[in-house]
Design an enzyme around this catalytic site. Structure first.
Site, PDB file in Angstrom:
ATOM      1  N   GLY A   8      71.156  44.459  66.047  1.00 40.43           N
ATOM      2  CA  GLY A   8      70.169  45.472  66.422  1.00 40.43           C
ATOM      3  C   GLY A   8      70.858  46.763  66.843  1.00 40.43           C
ATOM      4  N   ASP A  34      72.298  45.689  61.283  1.00 37.35           N
ATOM      5  CA  ASP A  34      70.875  46.011  61.367  1.00 37.35           C
ATOM      6  C   ASP A  34      70.188  45.405  60.151  1.00 37.35           C
ATOM      7  OD1 ASP A  34      69.003  47.931  63.039  1.00 37.35           O
ATOM      8  OD2 ASP A  34      68.413  48.150  60.949  1.00 37.35           O
ATOM      9  N   ASP A  52      69.937  39.900  59.032  1.00 44.16           N
ATOM     10  CA  ASP A  52      68.652  39.481  59.583  1.00 44.16           C
ATOM     11  C   ASP A  52      68.952  38.342  60.550  1.00 44.16           C
ATOM     12  OD1 ASP A  52      66.191  38.549  60.216  1.00 44.16           O
ATOM     13  OD2 ASP A  52      65.563  38.087  58.157  1.00 44.16           O
ATOM     14  N   TYR A 142      56.249  40.216  75.445  1.00 41.66           N
ATOM     15  CA  TYR A 142      57.626  40.667  75.609  1.00 41.66           C
ATOM     16  C   TYR A 142      58.213  40.119  76.920  1.00 41.66           C
ATOM     17  CZ  TYR A 142      61.376  44.133  76.490  1.00 41.66           C
ATOM     18  OH  TYR A 142      62.560  44.761  76.766  1.00 41.66           O
TER      19      TYR A 142
END
Ligand code: SER
Length: 318
Positions: A8, A34, A52, A142
């Protein structure tokens, strides 16, 4: 030799943390990853791979092939975006962490970094100077995923000795990248409006206090924690971390000192109830005591720095 994998890397935190890791370890020792191939242009100073994180096999292949020793796993769906697709947010946030922890156990990796958040707290949490250990009843997917993730980090440390370290970030404010769907992100967008000489419409009410942190402090905290000796890291769920606290009205006033014509309006939406469930301020005394944490920026020094640098990163369209 340390070999660092950043998952990320193109996100708000990743794009700045990757640079700092390259400064510490060198461009050949850091692999930014990424989902999107197009993100490679952000990393001319280190290696880049498309990854991924939901594909455990390709993650494992990359880690083994490159002899990775540390993973910084930063990919996540944030609070506001997560509410639009809770199942997806849970799957991505949780399964990706379990892939990383399992791989760390299997391959005996040296260290793992995984960010948690003030979103682990909820309506029953004490709001002022929120303690390290207290009631937590998060009301976003989250926050639920971050709280569960903290439990998994602690579990992998206790059961398998995985050296995983974590911080509960406040809202992060930086000028080098655009934010990605958080409730605290109004405090990033507001600077973009200020330099464009446009009025800002805030989706939180003027007196909503939230814990926030300027990006250079967040990067410093992350590196300080990761560079601390193993024995100094006594909390293996996640550390409370504080920089500053302010309301939309106060950040507006701080910007107005530099941009006197700036104007603000308010149009509260669903993010208000998320913000209302989070603390106003955080007690980070454990981070200070265990590994010497100390922030450098307050609201006005942050505002001055951002307003000075933002136009070079996001030039105004003429
Ligand atoms: N900045 C995050 C959010 O608002 C909180 O960690 O979702």
């Amino acid at each position: 030799m340390d070999k660092i994998l950043v998952i990320g890397a193109a996100g708000q935190l990743g794009s700045e943390l990757t640079r700092a890791l390259v400064d510490q370890f060198g461009g050949d020792q850091v692999i930014a990853t990424d989902l999107r191939d197009s993100a490679s242009s952000l990393f001319p100073y280190c290696r880049f791979e498309v990854l991924d994180v939901m594909n455990k096999e390709s993650l494992g292949t990359l880690v083994k092939k490159e002899r990775v020793t540390q993973i910084y796993h930063l990919a996540a769906v944030l609070s506001a975006t997560g509410e639009k697709n809770p199942q997806f947010a849970w799957t991505l946030n949780m399964e990706s962490l379990l892939h990383v922890l399992e791989l760390a156990k299997e391959c005996g990796l040296d260290k793992i970094y995984w960010p948690s958040s003030i979103a682990v707290f909820g309506p029953s949490t004490p709001k002022v100077n929120t303690p390290q250990f207290c009631e937590k009843d998060p009301n976003t997917v989250y926050g639920i995923s971050k709280l569960a993730g903290e439990g998994w980090c602690n579990y992998y440390f206790e059961k398998y000795g995985v050296d995983v370290r974590s911080l509960r970030y406040p809202g992060l404010i930086g000028y080098k990248s655009l934010p990605g769907g958080g409730t605290t992100d109004y405090a990033v967008d507001i600077y973009h409006k200020a330099i464009a000489n446009q009025p800002f419409t805030c989706f939180l009410s003027e007196d909503t206090y939230l814990p926030m942190m300027y990006m250079p402090d967040a990067i410093k905290a992350t590196l300080d924690l990761m560079n601390a000796p193993k024995e100094a890291v006594k909390i293996r769920s996640s550390y409370n971390l504080a920089g500053m606290s302010f309301s939309p009205k106060e950040i507006f006033e701080s910007i107005k000192k530099e941009v006197p014509s700036f104007q603000i309006g308010f149009q509260v939406d669903f993010r208000q109830s998320i913000a209302d469930s989070w603390p106003n301020s955080i007690d980070d005394s454990r981070a200070r005591a265990d590994w010497g944490w100390q922030p450098s920026y307050d609201l006005d020094s942050m505002s001055r720095d951002i307003l000075k640098h933002l136009p070079t990163f996001f030039p105004l369209q003429s």
